[in-house]
Scaffold this motif. Sequence first.
Motif, PDB file in Angstrom:
ATOM      1  N   PRO A  47       0.824  -1.208   0.000  1.00 23.61           N
ATOM      2  CA  PRO A  47       0.000   0.000   0.000  1.00 23.61           C
ATOM      3  C   PRO A  47       0.860   1.261   0.000  1.00 23.61           C
ATOM      4  CG  PRO A  47      -0.001  -1.000   2.180  1.00 23.61           C
ATOM      5  CD  PRO A  47       0.775  -1.918   1.282  1.00 23.61           C
ATOM      6  N   SER A  48       0.219   2.386  -0.203  1.00 22.21           N
ATOM      7  CA  SER A  48       0.905   3.666  -0.183  1.00 22.21           C
ATOM      8  C   SER A  48       1.617   3.867   1.158  1.00 22.21           C
ATOM      9  CB  SER A  48      -0.142   4.769  -0.395  1.00 22.21           C
ATOM     10  OG  SER A  48       0.491   6.001  -0.454  1.00 22.21           O
ATOM     11  N   GLY A  49       2.874   4.296   1.089  1.00 21.22           N
ATOM     12  CA  GLY A  49       3.616   4.571   2.318  1.00 21.22           C
ATOM     13  C   GLY A  49       4.297   3.355   2.927  1.00 21.22           C
ATOM     14  N   SER A  50       4.261   2.204   2.236  1.00 19.13           N
ATOM     15  CA  SER A  50       4.842   0.989   2.822  1.00 19.13           C
ATOM     16  C   SER A  50       6.358   0.916   2.667  1.00 19.13           C
ATOM     17  CB  SER A  50       4.180  -0.258   2.237  1.00 19.13           C
ATOM     18  OG  SER A  50       4.287  -0.270   0.841  1.00 19.13           O
ATOM     19  N   GLY A  51       6.932   1.817   1.866  1.00 18.36           N
ATOM     20  CA  GLY A  51       8.387   1.872   1.756  1.00 18.36           C
ATOM     21  C   GLY A  51       8.942   1.408   0.415  1.00 18.36           C
ATOM     22  N   LYS A  52       8.056   1.149  -0.541  1.00 18.25           N
ATOM     23  CA  LYS A  52       8.479   0.603  -1.836  1.00 18.25           C
ATOM     24  C   LYS A  52       9.460   1.524  -2.550  1.00 18.25           C
ATOM     25  CE  LYS A  52       4.232   0.584  -3.486  1.00 18.25           C
ATOM     26  NZ  LYS A  52       3.483   1.239  -2.384  1.00 18.25           N
ATOM     27  N   THR A  53       9.060   2.787  -2.687  1.00 19.63           N
ATOM     28  CA  THR A  53       9.898   3.732  -3.425  1.00 19.63           C
ATOM     29  C   THR A  53      11.221   3.966  -2.708  1.00 19.63           C
ATOM     30  OG1 THR A  53       7.998   4.776  -4.439  1.00 19.63           O
ATOM     31  CG2 THR A  53       9.999   6.094  -4.332  1.00 19.63           C
ATOM     32  N   THR A  54      11.167   4.028  -1.386  1.00 19.71           N
ATOM     33  CA  THR A  54      12.405   4.221  -0.621  1.00 19.71           C
ATOM     34  C   THR A  54      13.368   3.063  -0.887  1.00 19.71           C
ATOM     35  OG1 THR A  54      11.139   5.377   1.066  1.00 19.71           O
ATOM     36  CG2 THR A  54      13.346   4.665   1.676  1.00 19.71           C
ATOM     37  N   LEU A  55      12.858   1.850  -0.931  1.00 19.31           N
ATOM     38  CA  LEU A  55      13.712   0.696  -1.197  1.00 19.31           C
ATOM     39  C   LEU A  55      14.345   0.800  -2.587  1.00 19.31           C
ATOM     40  CD1 LEU A  55      14.786  -1.991  -0.160  1.00 19.31           C
ATOM     41  CD2 LEU A  55      12.782  -3.118  -1.146  1.00 19.31           C
TER      42      LEU A  55
HETATM   43  P1  ATP Z   1       3.588   5.177  -2.536  1.00 17.61           P
HETATM   44  O1  ATP Z   1       2.977   3.929  -3.119  1.00 17.61           O
HETATM   45  O2  ATP Z   1       2.563   6.129  -2.015  1.00 17.61           O
HETATM   46  O3  ATP Z   1       4.610   5.804  -3.413  1.00 17.61           O
HETATM   47  P2  ATP Z   1       5.672   3.864  -1.006  1.00 17.61           P
HETATM   48  O4  ATP Z   1       5.324   2.487  -0.557  1.00 17.61           O
HETATM   49  O5  ATP Z   1       6.540   3.992  -2.195  1.00 17.61           O
HETATM   50  O6  ATP Z   1       4.357   4.697  -1.187  1.00 17.61           O
HETATM   51  P3  ATP Z   1       7.656   5.457   0.331  1.00 17.61           P
HETATM   52  O7  ATP Z   1       7.571   6.570  -0.647  1.00 17.61           O
HETATM   53  O8  ATP Z   1       8.843   4.587   0.269  1.00 17.61           O
HETATM   54  O9  ATP Z   1       6.342   4.563   0.253  1.00 17.61           O
HETATM   55  O10 ATP Z   1       7.525   6.076   1.782  1.00 17.61           O
HETATM   56  C1  ATP Z   1       7.652   5.319   2.988  1.00 17.61           C
HETATM   57  C2  ATP Z   1       7.463   6.231   4.176  1.00 17.61           C
HETATM   58  O11 ATP Z   1       8.566   7.130   4.289  1.00 17.61           O
HETATM   59  C3  ATP Z   1       6.222   7.120   4.099  1.00 17.61           C
HETATM   60  O12 ATP Z   1       5.678   7.226   5.388  1.00 17.61           O
HETATM   61  C4  ATP Z   1       6.765   8.443   3.610  1.00 17.61           C
HETATM   62  O13 ATP Z   1       5.960   9.492   4.062  1.00 17.61           O
HETATM   63  C5  ATP Z   1       8.147   8.474   4.236  1.00 17.61           C
HETATM   64  N1  ATP Z   1       9.104   9.227   3.415  1.00 17.61           N
HETATM   65  C6  ATP Z   1       9.554   8.879   2.198  1.00 17.61           C
HETATM   66  N2  ATP Z   1      10.453   9.767   1.737  1.00 17.61           N
HETATM   67  C7  ATP Z   1      10.590  10.714   2.693  1.00 17.61           C
HETATM   68  C8  ATP Z   1      11.389  11.894   2.835  1.00 17.61           C
HETATM   69  N3  ATP Z   1      12.247  12.266   1.887  1.00 17.61           N
HETATM   70  N4  ATP Z   1      11.257  12.613   3.977  1.00 17.61           N
HETATM   71  C9  ATP Z   1      10.406  12.218   4.945  1.00 17.61           C
HETATM   72  N5  ATP Z   1       9.632  11.117   4.882  1.00 17.61           N
HETATM   73  C10 ATP Z   1       9.715  10.368   3.779  1.00 17.61           C
END
Ligand code: ATP
Length: 352
Positions: A47-55
């Motif tokens: 789901p949104s915010g699960s950390g996918k993009t960060t990984l």
């Molecule tokens: P989405 O599907 O919405 O893109 P995601 O699974 O890719 O979500 P991430 O973008 O990895 O999720 O974010 C994971 C968590 O880290 C979220 O709570 C987001 O708000 C937080 N986060 C990500 N990047 C930053 C940043 N640069 N500064 C602060 N918080 C961040």
Amino acid sequence: MRTGKGSGEGSAELLIEGVAKRFGDVVALDHVSLQVAQGELLTILGPSGSGKTTLLKVVAGFETPDAGRVTVGGADITSLPPARRDIGMVFQNYALFPHLSVKANVAFPLEMRNVGKAEIDRRVGEALAMVELAGYEARLPKQLSGGQQQRVALARAIVFNPRLLLLDEPFGALDRKLRETMQLEVRRLQRRLGLTTIFITHDQEEALVLSDRIAVMNKGAIQQIATTTEIYERPANDFVADFVGESNILHGTMSAPGLVALPDGRKLMVDSEAAPGARVGVLMRPERFAPGGINEFTGEIVEAVYLGTSFKLRLACEGGQELLVRQPARGPLPAAGTTITVGIDPEAIHVF
Ligand code: ATP
């Protein structure tokens, strides 16, 4: 967490080990480990915010992890700058250079690598042919449809023969039909080129269509990594069962071998070796119910929806249990208020 078959152990091309990342109080990645085999397409679903993009950013080099490491082909790339990682990427928001032609966009990574002009012409031609855009060389991005722009982005990501391909919701902005076409095209291309690929999506159908394996993420942690069928048929926990596909999830206690006692007192026959006394989750997929049979549920239809090939029925069962049932669409749509009885085979019930 559970690691499924086909995890490519021993031939891992990409290895992510104990990667952690915080943003202030937010734990974006909670010691994530996974491996992707040479030529494999692994989808990260969550789901949104699960950390996918960060990984993905950690793999690409746009984020530095607080802990852990990333290796590709055995070499540690954790502190290598993005430009030296040999990774092709496509993101949701096309990110083509708007003032450059299609040809110049696709040529860009080759120019960065000081490839000769004749070689650039040849490779750009090949990449554009692969994404079926031969003849579009002179156009500007704004003269292309959304799907065509994503194909250019894909051509640009593969033109330099990268070691890894990372795709972050690349078809998120496209309509459903085009999205499905693009999914199949990416899969064909990825197989043909044998590209080790990570694909990010929050769309479970997309993950099931595309992947060799799926890693399901929630709250910065991997919940399960397994093949598509395993994820669907044998989810490791409530979160995975609920997130992937439609489901009926109940909880109970093994009262005897092969028998689950539910809180309302009824017993379900299951095909499980869980020990008596164990607390278990029970997953019943809506399409596995049939009229009558073992493990009967009788309930009143409170909602009936026609979905083309199937009827989706919501039943209010005796004892207060709600049940989602899918039946092949034959004859008229059953009316709300009707009481029906459905059953489910023990083998069709997954116990976790
Ligand atoms: P989405 O599907 O919405 O893109 P995601 O699974 O890719 O979500 P991430 O973008 O990895 O999720 O974010 C994971 C968590 O880290 C979220 O709570 C987001 O708000 C937080 N986060 C990500 N990047 C930053 C940043 N640069 N500064 C602060 N918080 C961040």
